[in-house]
Design a protein around this motif. Structure first.
Motif, PDB file in Angstrom:
ATOM      1  N   ASP A  13       0.830  -1.213   0.000  1.00 19.87           N
ATOM      2  CA  ASP A  13       0.000   0.000   0.000  1.00 19.87           C
ATOM      3  C   ASP A  13       0.864   1.262   0.000  1.00 19.87           C
ATOM      4  O   ASP A  13       0.590   2.219   0.734  1.00 19.87           O
ATOM      5  CB  ASP A  13      -0.951   0.008   1.208  1.00 19.87           C
ATOM      6  CG  ASP A  13      -2.169  -0.882   0.942  1.00 19.87           C
ATOM      7  OD1 ASP A  13      -2.461  -1.170  -0.237  1.00 19.87           O
ATOM      8  OD2 ASP A  13      -2.816  -1.290   1.919  1.00 19.87           O
ATOM      9  N   GLY A  14       1.900   1.255  -0.754  1.00 19.76           N
ATOM     10  CA  GLY A  14       2.743   2.442  -0.904  1.00 19.76           C
ATOM     11  C   GLY A  14       3.826   2.589   0.157  1.00 19.76           C
ATOM     12  O   GLY A  14       4.722   3.415   0.028  1.00 19.76           O
ATOM     13  N   GLN A  15       3.772   1.781   1.223  1.00 16.65           N
ATOM     14  CA  GLN A  15       4.802   1.857   2.262  1.00 16.65           C
ATOM     15  C   GLN A  15       5.918   0.864   1.935  1.00 16.65           C
ATOM     16  O   GLN A  15       5.636  -0.302   1.678  1.00 16.65           O
ATOM     17  CB  GLN A  15       4.208   1.492   3.635  1.00 16.65           C
ATOM     18  CG  GLN A  15       3.139   2.447   4.123  1.00 16.65           C
ATOM     19  CD  GLN A  15       3.686   3.867   4.319  1.00 16.65           C
ATOM     20  OE1 GLN A  15       4.714   4.038   4.984  1.00 16.65           O
ATOM     21  NE2 GLN A  15       3.018   4.841   3.722  1.00 16.65           N
ATOM     22  N   PRO A  16       7.176   1.321   1.984  1.00 15.79           N
ATOM     23  CA  PRO A  16       8.279   0.399   1.679  1.00 15.79           C
ATOM     24  C   PRO A  16       8.286  -0.785   2.630  1.00 15.79           C
ATOM     25  O   PRO A  16       8.123  -0.610   3.843  1.00 15.79           O
ATOM     26  CB  PRO A  16       9.534   1.257   1.888  1.00 15.79           C
ATOM     27  CG  PRO A  16       9.068   2.672   1.823  1.00 15.79           C
ATOM     28  CD  PRO A  16       7.633   2.680   2.275  1.00 15.79           C
ATOM     29  N   LYS A  17       8.440  -1.967   2.048  1.00 19.23           N
ATOM     30  CA  LYS A  17       8.577  -3.174   2.863  1.00 19.23           C
ATOM     31  C   LYS A  17      10.040  -3.573   2.804  1.00 19.23           C
ATOM     32  O   LYS A  17      10.602  -3.751   1.726  1.00 19.23           O
ATOM     33  CB  LYS A  17       7.691  -4.288   2.309  1.00 19.23           C
ATOM     34  CG  LYS A  17       7.745  -5.557   3.143  1.00 19.23           C
ATOM     35  CD  LYS A  17       6.811  -6.604   2.574  1.00 19.23           C
ATOM     36  CE  LYS A  17       6.952  -7.939   3.289  1.00 19.23           C
ATOM     37  NZ  LYS A  17       6.646  -7.863   4.734  1.00 19.23           N
ATOM     38  N   THR A  18      10.665  -3.702   3.972  1.00 12.85           N
ATOM     39  CA  THR A  18      12.110  -3.964   4.031  1.00 12.85           C
ATOM     40  C   THR A  18      12.389  -5.092   5.016  1.00 12.85           C
ATOM     41  O   THR A  18      11.478  -5.592   5.680  1.00 12.85           O
ATOM     42  CB  THR A  18      12.863  -2.708   4.512  1.00 12.85           C
ATOM     43  OG1 THR A  18      12.368  -2.359   5.814  1.00 12.85           O
ATOM     44  CG2 THR A  18      12.642  -1.532   3.564  1.00 12.85           C
ATOM     45  N   SER A  25      16.234  -2.777   1.498  1.00 13.87           N
ATOM     46  CA  SER A  25      15.086  -2.988   0.607  1.00 13.87           C
ATOM     47  C   SER A  25      15.231  -4.272  -0.220  1.00 13.87           C
ATOM     48  O   SER A  25      14.257  -4.783  -0.750  1.00 13.87           O
ATOM     49  CB  SER A  25      14.952  -1.792  -0.337  1.00 13.87           C
ATOM     50  OG  SER A  25      15.992  -1.804  -1.288  1.00 13.87           O
ATOM     51  N   MET A  26      16.458  -4.763  -0.305  1.00 11.70           N
ATOM     52  CA  MET A  26      16.691  -5.916  -1.170  1.00 11.70           C
ATOM     53  C   MET A  26      16.716  -7.194  -0.337  1.00 11.70           C
ATOM     54  O   MET A  26      17.521  -7.300   0.602  1.00 11.70           O
ATOM     55  CB  MET A  26      18.031  -5.727  -1.892  1.00 11.70           C
ATOM     56  CG  MET A  26      18.162  -6.540  -3.158  1.00 11.70           C
ATOM     57  SD  MET A  26      19.758  -6.263  -3.979  1.00 11.70           S
ATOM     58  CE  MET A  26      19.590  -4.554  -4.483  1.00 11.70           C
ATOM     59  N   SER A  49      16.601 -13.433   8.886  1.00 14.72           N
ATOM     60  CA  SER A  49      15.597 -14.344   8.359  1.00 14.72           C
ATOM     61  C   SER A  49      14.312 -14.161   9.149  1.00 14.72           C
ATOM     62  O   SER A  49      14.358 -14.012  10.365  1.00 14.72           O
ATOM     63  CB  SER A  49      16.129 -15.784   8.491  1.00 14.72           C
ATOM     64  OG  SER A  49      15.253 -16.671   7.861  1.00 14.72           O
ATOM     65  N   TRP A  50      13.227 -14.116   8.462  1.00 16.82           N
ATOM     66  CA  TRP A  50      11.961 -13.922   9.181  1.00 16.82           C
ATOM     67  C   TRP A  50      10.811 -14.624   8.488  1.00 16.82           C
ATOM     68  O   TRP A  50      10.817 -14.807   7.269  1.00 16.82           O
ATOM     69  CB  TRP A  50      11.651 -12.427   9.327  1.00 16.82           C
ATOM     70  CG  TRP A  50      11.355 -11.724   8.023  1.00 16.82           C
ATOM     71  CD1 TRP A  50      10.121 -11.502   7.484  1.00 16.82           C
ATOM     72  CD2 TRP A  50      12.286 -11.156   7.102  1.00 16.82           C
ATOM     73  NE1 TRP A  50      10.234 -10.846   6.292  1.00 16.82           N
ATOM     74  CE2 TRP A  50      11.554 -10.618   6.029  1.00 16.82           C
ATOM     75  CE3 TRP A  50      13.693 -11.061   7.066  1.00 16.82           C
ATOM     76  CZ2 TRP A  50      12.161  -9.992   4.943  1.00 16.82           C
ATOM     77  CZ3 TRP A  50      14.289 -10.440   5.995  1.00 16.82           C
ATOM     78  CH2 TRP A  50      13.541  -9.906   4.951  1.00 16.82           C
ATOM     79  N   GLU A  51       9.851 -15.033   9.334  1.00 15.27           N
ATOM     80  CA  GLU A  51       8.614 -15.596   8.797  1.00 15.27           C
ATOM     81  C   GLU A  51       7.700 -14.425   8.496  1.00 15.27           C
ATOM     82  O   GLU A  51       7.376 -13.648   9.396  1.00 15.27           O
ATOM     83  CB  GLU A  51       7.981 -16.522   9.844  1.00 15.27           C
ATOM     84  CG  GLU A  51       6.811 -17.314   9.311  1.00 15.27           C
ATOM     85  CD  GLU A  51       6.207 -18.187  10.412  1.00 15.27           C
ATOM     86  OE1 GLU A  51       6.815 -19.211  10.759  1.00 15.27           O
ATOM     87  OE2 GLU A  51       5.140 -17.827  10.934  1.00 15.27           O
ATOM     88  N   ASP A  52       7.343 -14.266   7.225  1.00 10.39           N
ATOM     89  CA  ASP A  52       6.616 -13.052   6.868  1.00 10.39           C
ATOM     90  C   ASP A  52       5.173 -13.118   7.345  1.00 10.39           C
ATOM     91  O   ASP A  52       4.475 -14.097   7.096  1.00 10.39           O
ATOM     92  CB  ASP A  52       6.667 -12.829   5.360  1.00 10.39           C
ATOM     93  CG  ASP A  52       6.334 -11.383   5.021  1.00 10.39           C
ATOM     94  OD1 ASP A  52       7.290 -10.593   4.874  1.00 10.39           O
ATOM     95  OD2 ASP A  52       5.133 -11.049   4.937  1.00 10.39           O
ATOM     96  N   PRO A  53       4.726 -12.050   8.049  1.00 11.80           N
ATOM     97  CA  PRO A  53       3.367 -12.060   8.605  1.00 11.80           C
ATOM     98  C   PRO A  53       2.276 -11.859   7.559  1.00 11.80           C
ATOM     99  O   PRO A  53       1.111 -12.130   7.825  1.00 11.80           O
ATOM    100  CB  PRO A  53       3.381 -10.875   9.585  1.00 11.80           C
ATOM    101  CG  PRO A  53       4.461  -9.965   9.071  1.00 11.80           C
ATOM    102  CD  PRO A  53       5.475 -10.845   8.400  1.00 11.80           C
ATOM    103  N   LEU A  54       2.662 -11.371   6.383  1.00 13.68           N
ATOM    104  CA  LEU A  54       1.662 -11.018   5.383  1.00 13.68           C
ATOM    105  C   LEU A  54       1.684 -11.947   4.163  1.00 13.68           C
ATOM    106  O   LEU A  54       0.637 -12.399   3.695  1.00 13.68           O
ATOM    107  CB  LEU A  54       1.897  -9.565   4.918  1.00 13.68           C
ATOM    108  CG  LEU A  54       1.012  -9.057   3.785  1.00 13.68           C
ATOM    109  CD1 LEU A  54      -0.429  -8.902   4.252  1.00 13.68           C
ATOM    110  CD2 LEU A  54       1.545  -7.741   3.232  1.00 13.68           C
TER     111      LEU A  54
END
Ligand SMILES: [Zn+2]
Ligand SMILES: [Zn+2]
Length: 206
Positions: A13-18, A25-26, A49-54
């Protein structure tokens, strides 16, 4: 197995996901689960490393399907999908395409790939023609070199044939300038070729 999506940058939604740890950002998103609703795993180059919530495994498949791909060097591989009402948009890490090699400032293609292919080919042509020329001293060597050049070109994966290429003359004959023959204007034919008497048609002297 699994699916991997390499992100150059993306927004939700326009907010950078990092990366949640270092905010780079990469990063890459891996889908290892067998079910589409399994969460995707994020990994950045710093080892976070992360489990992505989305984002789920199914979303990664959607990103791959929606990405535009690239046809030309200046293209970006971009995507935009919807996940639970949110818009995910971004740029994928570019996969190298032929156009990049040919056009990345001309550097890759003309300075690295082409000369490397030409050097290997010249070496192979020389290895064959030298012993033949030493023993036979006729036009056969030239024919063999031509055949070898064609075979090499096919084997090298069909890189563009170099129109300027001729097998390197080792000691070009001074009388015919390495051509092995002289062209004679004649009234009966347009031109007639006669074999060079100095080099016996090999175009080369020892
Ligand atoms: Zn990180
Ligand atoms: Zn000659």
């Amino acid at each position: 197995m699994g699916i991997e999506v390499k992100i150059v940058e993306m927004t939700v939604d326009g907010q950078p996901k990092t990366c949640p740890d270092c905010a780079i950002s990469m990063f890459s998103l891996d889908g290892r689960g067998i079910f589409d609703f399994f969460p995707a795993w994020g990994n950045c180059d710093s080892g976070h490393s992360w489990e992505d919530p989305l984002i789920t495994v199914g979303d990664l498949k959607k990103i791959k399907a929606a990405s535009t791909g690239r046809q030309r060097a200046e293209d970006d591989d971009v995507f935009e999908i919807e996940v639970g009402g949110a818009v995910l948009a971004g740029t994928l890490h570019p996969e190298v395409i032929l156009d990049d090699l040919k056009r990345a400032g001309g550097i890759y293609w003309t300075r690295i790939i082409k000369p490397a292919a030409r050097r290997r080919k010249n070496k192979a042509v020389r290895a064959i023609t030298r012993p033949i020329r030493r023993t036979a001293r006729n036009g056969v060597a030239t024919v063999k070199a031509g055949a070898l050049e064609a075979a090499w070109t096919v084997q090298a994966g069909g890189y563009e044939p170099d129109p300027d290429y001729t097998p390197e003359p080792i000691n070009p004959c001074p009388a015919c300038e390495g051509r092995g023959h002289h062209a004679i204007e004649s009234r009966l034919h347009d031109t007639t070729r006669i074999r060079c008497a100095v080099c016996h048609g090999t175009g080369e002297i020892d």
